[in-house]
Scaffold this motif. Sequence first.
Motif, PDB file in Angstrom:
ATOM      1  N   GLU A 313       3.024  -7.082 -20.941  1.00  8.41           N
ATOM      2  CA  GLU A 313       4.195  -6.776 -20.415  1.00  8.41           C
ATOM      3  C   GLU A 313       5.142  -6.373 -21.133  1.00  8.41           C
ATOM      4  OE1 GLU A 313       3.710 -10.805 -17.467  1.00  8.41           O
ATOM      5  OE2 GLU A 313       5.351 -10.804 -18.942  1.00  8.41           O
ATOM      6  N   VAL A 314       6.411  -5.687 -20.639  1.00  6.36           N
ATOM      7  CA  VAL A 314       7.459  -5.006 -21.372  1.00  6.36           C
ATOM      8  C   VAL A 314       8.539  -5.578 -20.657  1.00  6.36           C
ATOM      9  CG1 VAL A 314       8.649  -3.094 -22.384  1.00  6.36           C
ATOM     10  CG2 VAL A 314       5.970  -2.941 -21.938  1.00  6.36           C
ATOM     11  N   HIS A 315       9.554  -6.028 -21.464  1.00  5.48           N
ATOM     12  CA  HIS A 315      10.907  -7.029 -21.028  1.00  5.48           C
ATOM     13  C   HIS A 315      12.087  -6.214 -21.562  1.00  5.48           C
ATOM     14  CE1 HIS A 315       8.808 -10.398 -19.273  1.00  5.48           C
ATOM     15  NE2 HIS A 315       7.701 -10.134 -20.227  1.00  5.48           N
ATOM     16  N   PRO A 316      13.017  -6.113 -21.130  1.00  9.30           N
ATOM     17  CA  PRO A 316      14.427  -5.533 -21.435  1.00  9.30           C
ATOM     18  C   PRO A 316      14.744  -6.409 -22.900  1.00  9.30           C
ATOM     19  CG  PRO A 316      14.781  -6.170 -19.144  1.00  9.30           C
ATOM     20  CD  PRO A 316      13.605  -6.853 -19.488  1.00  9.30           C
ATOM     21  N   PRO A 317      15.166  -5.572 -23.879  1.00 11.89           N
ATOM     22  CA  PRO A 317      15.365  -6.174 -25.190  1.00 11.89           C
ATOM     23  C   PRO A 317      16.641  -6.797 -24.939  1.00 11.89           C
ATOM     24  CG  PRO A 317      15.989  -3.602 -25.054  1.00 11.89           C
ATOM     25  CD  PRO A 317      15.508  -4.233 -23.791  1.00 11.89           C
ATOM     26  N   THR A 340      16.362   1.090 -20.606  1.00 12.25           N
ATOM     27  CA  THR A 340      16.931  -0.021 -20.568  1.00 12.25           C
ATOM     28  C   THR A 340      18.450  -0.203 -20.965  1.00 12.25           C
ATOM     29  OG1 THR A 340      16.903  -0.304 -23.408  1.00 12.25           O
ATOM     30  CG2 THR A 340      14.752  -1.027 -21.707  1.00 12.25           C
ATOM     31  N   GLY A 341      19.150  -1.476 -20.605  1.00 11.77           N
ATOM     32  CA  GLY A 341      20.489  -1.729 -20.958  1.00 11.77           C
ATOM     33  C   GLY A 341      21.079  -2.790 -20.318  1.00 11.77           C
ATOM     34  N   SER A 342      22.479  -2.864 -19.948  1.00  6.19           N
ATOM     35  CA  SER A 342      22.912  -3.936 -19.245  1.00  6.19           C
ATOM     36  C   SER A 342      24.146  -3.665 -19.169  1.00  6.19           C
ATOM     37  CB  SER A 342      22.783  -5.133 -20.036  1.00  6.19           C
ATOM     38  OG  SER A 342      23.561  -5.526 -21.272  1.00  6.19           O
ATOM     39  N   TYR A 343      24.947  -4.815 -18.544  1.00  2.00           N
ATOM     40  CA  TYR A 343      26.611  -4.312 -18.477  1.00  2.00           C
ATOM     41  C   TYR A 343      27.275  -4.140 -19.769  1.00  2.00           C
ATOM     42  CZ  TYR A 343      26.614  -5.084 -13.454  1.00  2.00           C
ATOM     43  OH  TYR A 343      26.429  -5.103 -11.907  1.00  2.00           O
ATOM     44  N   SER A 344      26.688  -5.031 -20.780  1.00  3.31           N
ATOM     45  CA  SER A 344      27.394  -5.135 -22.006  1.00  3.31           C
ATOM     46  C   SER A 344      26.621  -4.428 -23.162  1.00  3.31           C
ATOM     47  CB  SER A 344      27.401  -6.688 -22.372  1.00  3.31           C
ATOM     48  OG  SER A 344      26.064  -7.141 -22.524  1.00  3.31           O
ATOM     49  N   PHE A 416      20.769  -4.107  -7.683  1.00  4.14           N
ATOM     50  CA  PHE A 416      21.712  -3.315  -8.503  1.00  4.14           C
ATOM     51  C   PHE A 416      21.475  -3.782  -9.954  1.00  4.14           C
ATOM     52  CE2 PHE A 416      23.124  -2.947  -4.329  1.00  4.14           C
ATOM     53  CZ  PHE A 416      23.655  -1.881  -4.035  1.00  4.14           C
ATOM     54  N   ASP A 417      20.540  -3.174 -10.606  1.00  7.57           N
ATOM     55  CA  ASP A 417      20.645  -3.639 -11.933  1.00  7.57           C
ATOM     56  C   ASP A 417      21.542  -3.139 -12.782  1.00  7.57           C
ATOM     57  OD1 ASP A 417      18.262  -5.299 -12.286  1.00  7.57           O
ATOM     58  OD2 ASP A 417      16.891  -3.744 -11.929  1.00  7.57           O
ATOM     59  N   PRO A 418      22.139  -3.914 -13.883  1.00  7.02           N
ATOM     60  CA  PRO A 418      23.411  -3.524 -14.479  1.00  7.02           C
ATOM     61  C   PRO A 418      23.090  -2.184 -15.438  1.00  7.02           C
ATOM     62  CG  PRO A 418      22.071  -5.088 -15.745  1.00  7.02           C
ATOM     63  CD  PRO A 418      21.295  -5.272 -14.590  1.00  7.02           C
TER      64      PRO A 418
END
Length: 631
Positions: A313-317, A340-344, A416-418
């Motif tokens: 598996e590969v997950h967001p860091p 990958t990424g996020s709101y922050s 809606f992923d960040p």
Amino acid sequence: MTHPVVHKLHGIERIDDHAWMRDPVAVRDVLISERRRYESRIAHTAPFRQHLAAIMAGRTPETESSVSWRHGAFVYYTQIDAGREFGEFRRKRDASDQVLLDLDAFGDYVELGVREVSPDGRWLAYSIDVTGDEVYDLRFRDLSTMTDLPVSIGGTYYTGGWAEGWFYYTVVDEVYRPCEVRRYDISTGADEVVLREGDRRFELTVRATRSGTHLLITAASRDTTEVWSVADGVPESVGGRRPGVEYRCDATLDGLVTWTDEGHSEFRVVGVPPLPGERVHSVDCFDGYRVLTLRRGGDPLLRVLGDDGTSYEVHPPVACGRIVLVHNEEYLTDSVIFETGSYSEPTQWWRLTLASGVRKLLKENPRHDGYVSERLWAPAPDGVEIPVTVVRRADVPLDGTAPCLLYGYGAYEAVFDPVWDPALSAFLDQGAVFAHAHVRGGGEMGRAWWQAGRLSRKPTTFTDHIAAAEFLLDGHVSKIATRGLSAGGLLQAAVYGMRPDLWAAVVAEVPFVDVVTTMLDDSIPLTVNEWDEWGDPRRLDDFTWMLAYSPYDNVPSGDLPPLLVTGAVNDPRVLVHEPAKWVARLRANGADPLFRVEVEDGGHSGPTGRYARLHYEAEIFSFVLEALKKT
């Protein structure tokens, strides 16, 4: 004075004083006047809007280049140079660097539909929408001479693919439904029908698999699909069409790989045992490997399956992050690119070596430290825990002292992923919190999450959003404004009337609000093929539950929070008369909403240019912040 229209159905009369707004000619002067009224009413915020937009622009790199990807003999990438809105599609080989398509050349509003380079690298099929109506003109560019063929095919949609020397594409009918797949021969100009879909509940898409072995057409309604494989222009159904059964396909060199909800409601890959608690969204096939895109516990992940039986598996860091495959056009490859990424956290692009699972960072957008994301869980009235992603500056506490903007959507099993957004960071810098409530009706928690907020269960979407707000107000934030678009605009309109006391302000962007009337009108887009999402009001039970929450039929009165409504005359998804009618009815009932309407070019989601979008966001955030400071 236009006479009211009386709608009679199931023994109930509904009087519509504003039905005349359905006529685009009759309503145009009203919409122009509304836009002038809006501009006048927000004029006092101009300095603050300009300040916000300047901060946003300052966090947007002057020149933005994508990560590059290989396709055939070339390496491709996109780039937006300083001062430009849309940018270029480019490619390199050896020392050459070629601009294939300059989107800024098409005007101030541009939506790109298809952008497909032929397998031999000679031709570019591309389609453009310059009005916002989501109907695209398809063109073909000879990349050896950089000249377009003297043909422009109108009325197309945004899927397509090359196969056997032809370009396959979709066309729309009178209600904007992609109902037909055609193919065009570059060498002869021949243009012929491949498949026509007669059932108005279904839409067609077409694509070529990266293996080069299959051209696939998919017909999809809200809960049923059929896939065809096309050879020599002749489609052959892969698995037939069975009501209530969905399946999708990708291809290896040896044949098709299928994932389906038959036998497992959260989908399973045929031949692979399903794991509990996982939603299978897609399967991408590469030489010797399949990469599954999944969700588990509200979070996305990838699973790599090797033909040799290996799996990892590969997950967001980062916490509350996203992970998605991007720009992988080669089948014969030992690695793939994911984002990958996020709101922050900024967007990052990685190369994953399929055999080892080793990842290498390829590119990272500029970092802006000092922001944090976290996941909270808000209890709904029925005891279900609703995930809420909360974003803030690290120095802004969650102790009930900071104001908050709450976002919600909750329909179509949409996720809606960040994504890091310079506009959102400028808002957070004002000492406010942003929260995204992942309410039922969406897909963040899987297929069952959608089913729990659809059809007769639609009100659960609204009560989930209210529950999230009450939870945040219980010691986490001081006050809340709320925002959503389209089906999320319906959510905002519903909670505006259900609990006006909760909100410091409401932003309902292109809101779907005249639910019953619209879903009775099969002459407009997104009616017939959405009965399985909202209900068919010709049936008494459906009519009853839809009428109970339809914002246009349940207009509130009394002390109401500030309301900003948006619309666009070219929007094919929520026709502009819906928000216009709702605003008119609210005003007749004593409210005084702001109505921001695009009366020229502009689409469903607002401006498309990168700086134009920032100015739009500055308008929204200035309205929200002004209301938060006043309450």
